[in-house]
Write an enzyme that holds these catalytic residues in place. Structure first.
Site, PDB file in Angstrom:
ATOM      1  N   GLY A 153       0.844  -1.181   0.000  1.00 41.75           N
ATOM      2  CA  GLY A 153       0.000   0.000   0.000  1.00 41.75           C
ATOM      3  C   GLY A 153       0.882   1.234   0.000  1.00 41.75           C
ATOM      4  O   GLY A 153       1.799   1.353   0.823  1.00 41.75           O
ATOM      5  N   ALA A 154       0.629   2.155  -0.922  1.00 43.73           N
ATOM      6  CA  ALA A 154       1.549   3.276  -1.133  1.00 43.73           C
ATOM      7  C   ALA A 154       1.856   4.084   0.128  1.00 43.73           C
ATOM      8  O   ALA A 154       3.032   4.312   0.451  1.00 43.73           O
ATOM      9  CB  ALA A 154       1.011   4.179  -2.241  1.00 43.73           C
TER      10      ALA A 154
ATOM     11  N   ASP B  81      -1.740   4.519  -6.509  1.00 41.72           N
ATOM     12  CA  ASP B  81      -0.331   4.378  -6.161  1.00 41.72           C
ATOM     13  C   ASP B  81       0.505   5.529  -6.705  1.00 41.72           C
ATOM     14  O   ASP B  81       1.484   5.928  -6.084  1.00 41.72           O
ATOM     15  CB  ASP B  81       0.213   3.038  -6.662  1.00 41.72           C
ATOM     16  CG  ASP B  81      -0.167   1.901  -5.729  1.00 41.72           C
ATOM     17  OD1 ASP B  81       0.673   1.522  -4.900  1.00 41.72           O
ATOM     18  OD2 ASP B  81      -1.313   1.429  -5.799  1.00 41.72           O
TER      19      ASP B  81
ATOM     20  N   ASN C 123      -2.917   2.153 -10.433  1.00 39.70           N
ATOM     21  CA  ASN C 123      -3.441   1.454  -9.265  1.00 39.70           C
ATOM     22  C   ASN C 123      -3.366  -0.039  -9.561  1.00 39.70           C
ATOM     23  O   ASN C 123      -2.935  -0.455 -10.638  1.00 39.70           O
ATOM     24  CB  ASN C 123      -4.881   1.896  -8.971  1.00 39.70           C
ATOM     25  CG  ASN C 123      -5.368   1.393  -7.625  1.00 39.70           C
ATOM     26  OD1 ASN C 123      -4.674   1.537  -6.615  1.00 39.70           O
ATOM     27  ND2 ASN C 123      -6.545   0.809  -7.577  1.00 39.70           N
ATOM     28  N   LYS C 124      -3.770  -0.845  -8.612  1.00 45.55           N
ATOM     29  CA  LYS C 124      -3.685  -2.296  -8.766  1.00 45.55           C
ATOM     30  C   LYS C 124      -4.299  -2.739 -10.089  1.00 45.55           C
ATOM     31  O   LYS C 124      -5.355  -2.262 -10.492  1.00 45.55           O
ATOM     32  CB  LYS C 124      -4.399  -2.982  -7.601  1.00 45.55           C
ATOM     33  CG  LYS C 124      -4.266  -4.494  -7.570  1.00 45.55           C
ATOM     34  CD  LYS C 124      -2.796  -4.937  -7.581  1.00 45.55           C
ATOM     35  CE  LYS C 124      -1.990  -4.330  -6.456  1.00 45.55           C
ATOM     36  NZ  LYS C 124      -0.550  -4.647  -6.536  1.00 45.55           N
TER      37      LYS C 124
END
Length: 330
Positions: A50-51, A220, A230-231
């Protein structure tokens, strides 16, 4: 929100304890980290992820480098190489650099970074709760486990539920690492928020049936025009939401915006081991020798965004103007 934090620092022991997120939800096990080298490996192996949480962990990694007598230049290099996509990692290490050689100053700055994460995410949760309602779909994990604070997208969801605006959450399982199934479901259960787990491929069908009122995801790294990484799987959700006329929001601290990038084309995309696709927790799920491709993130163009939820409020198009103003670049 009943928070389970991803880390704690035992100053008297010189140990940063990380909750091993690979073992959740079956076990809550904290592992000790005593050096920057160990911290870089833990970040790379996704013990912590997680960023925002990576940024805080990297900052404390530099504190550990002082305590362990490591070469600070090498420690910084190792930490920067651990995960290339999350910009918070680099922001945190940039902030730690002026305190190289100053243990007390390093510790104060690392604690300051962590405190700012908590304050920022409390604001993101408040602002985000005002634009979410009904049944909300989310992807990956953006709660306290991913941040060290209150969470970004998930923090907004939980606050919206507390206010009576959100009644139910759809949780993407998030292949191949299953952050949604293992972590988001775990956090929502602890928070007492009604939620249902779905496979990633079910989202479009739920939207077509009118079962999704809004989608909110984390970030992110975001470019100045609003494009964001992002993911992996986020881009597909954005396209589906756009097709079905469903509001699609990204929630992030402004520290996740990279002011050097005019668009998402320059965002580096981490490619992880194919083994994480063909096997899970040591059990192979694909034929031996079968190839796999594993980009950990994708980039969503800003044109699919309804709004960007930040600690300074919700930004709407044109995003470039709003982001520059929020960052104080104008």
């Amino acid at each position: 929100m009943d928070r389970v934090l991803p880390f704690r620092f035992a100053e008297e022991e010189g140990v940063f304890w990380l909750l091993d997120q690979r073992r959740l939800p079956q076990e809550e096990v904290y592992v000790p980290v005593r050096t920057a080298r160990e911290m870089a490996q833990a970040i790379r192996d996704m013990v912590v992820r997680g960023a925002p949480a990576i940024g805080v962990s990297a900052a404390f990694g530099m504190v550990l480098a002082h305590l362990a007598g490591e070469d600070l230049e090498e420690a910084d290099r190792r930490l920067r190489a651990s995960r290339p996509t999350a910009v918070n990692l680099f922001h945190a290490l940039d902030r730690m650099r002026p305190f190289w050689g100053d243990l007390a100053g390093s510790l104060l700055e690392a604690r300051r970074i962590w405190r700012e994460v908590e304050e920022t995410e409390a604001a993101i949760s408040r602002h985000g709760a005002q634009v979410l309602w009904g049944q909300v779909l989310t992807h990956c994990n953006t709660g306290p486990l991913a941040t060290g604070g209150y969470g970004t997208a998930l923090g907004a969801i939980v606050e919206a539920y507390r206010l009576g605006r959100v009644r139910h959450v759809w949780v993407d399982e998030t292949r191949p690492y299953l952050q949604g199934a293992r972590l988001t479901a775990y956090e929502l259960q602890k928070a007492g928020v009604p939620a249902t787990l779905i496979t990633d491929g079910m989202a479009g069908w739920l939207m077509a049936r009118g079962a999704v009122d809004a989608v909110v995801v984390g970030v992110d790294r975001m470019a100045l025009n609003g494009d964001f990484a992002n993911k992996v799987g986020t881009y597909a959700l954005a396209v589906l939401a756009h097709h079905h006329g469903i509001p699609f929001y990204a929630a992030l601290p402004l520290s996740s915006v990279d002011p050097r990038l005019a668009s998402g084309e320059g965002i580096p995309i981490e490619e992880r081991s194919p083994e994480e696709v063909v096997a899970f927790r040591g059990v192979r799920i694909a034929p031996e020798g079968f190839p796999a491709y594993h980009p950990a993130f994708d980039v969503t163009p800003h044109r699919y965004l309804t709004g960007i939820i930040t600690e300074k409020g919700v930004l709407y198009p044109p995003f470039a103007e709003g982001l520059r103003r929020a960052l104080g670049l104008d």
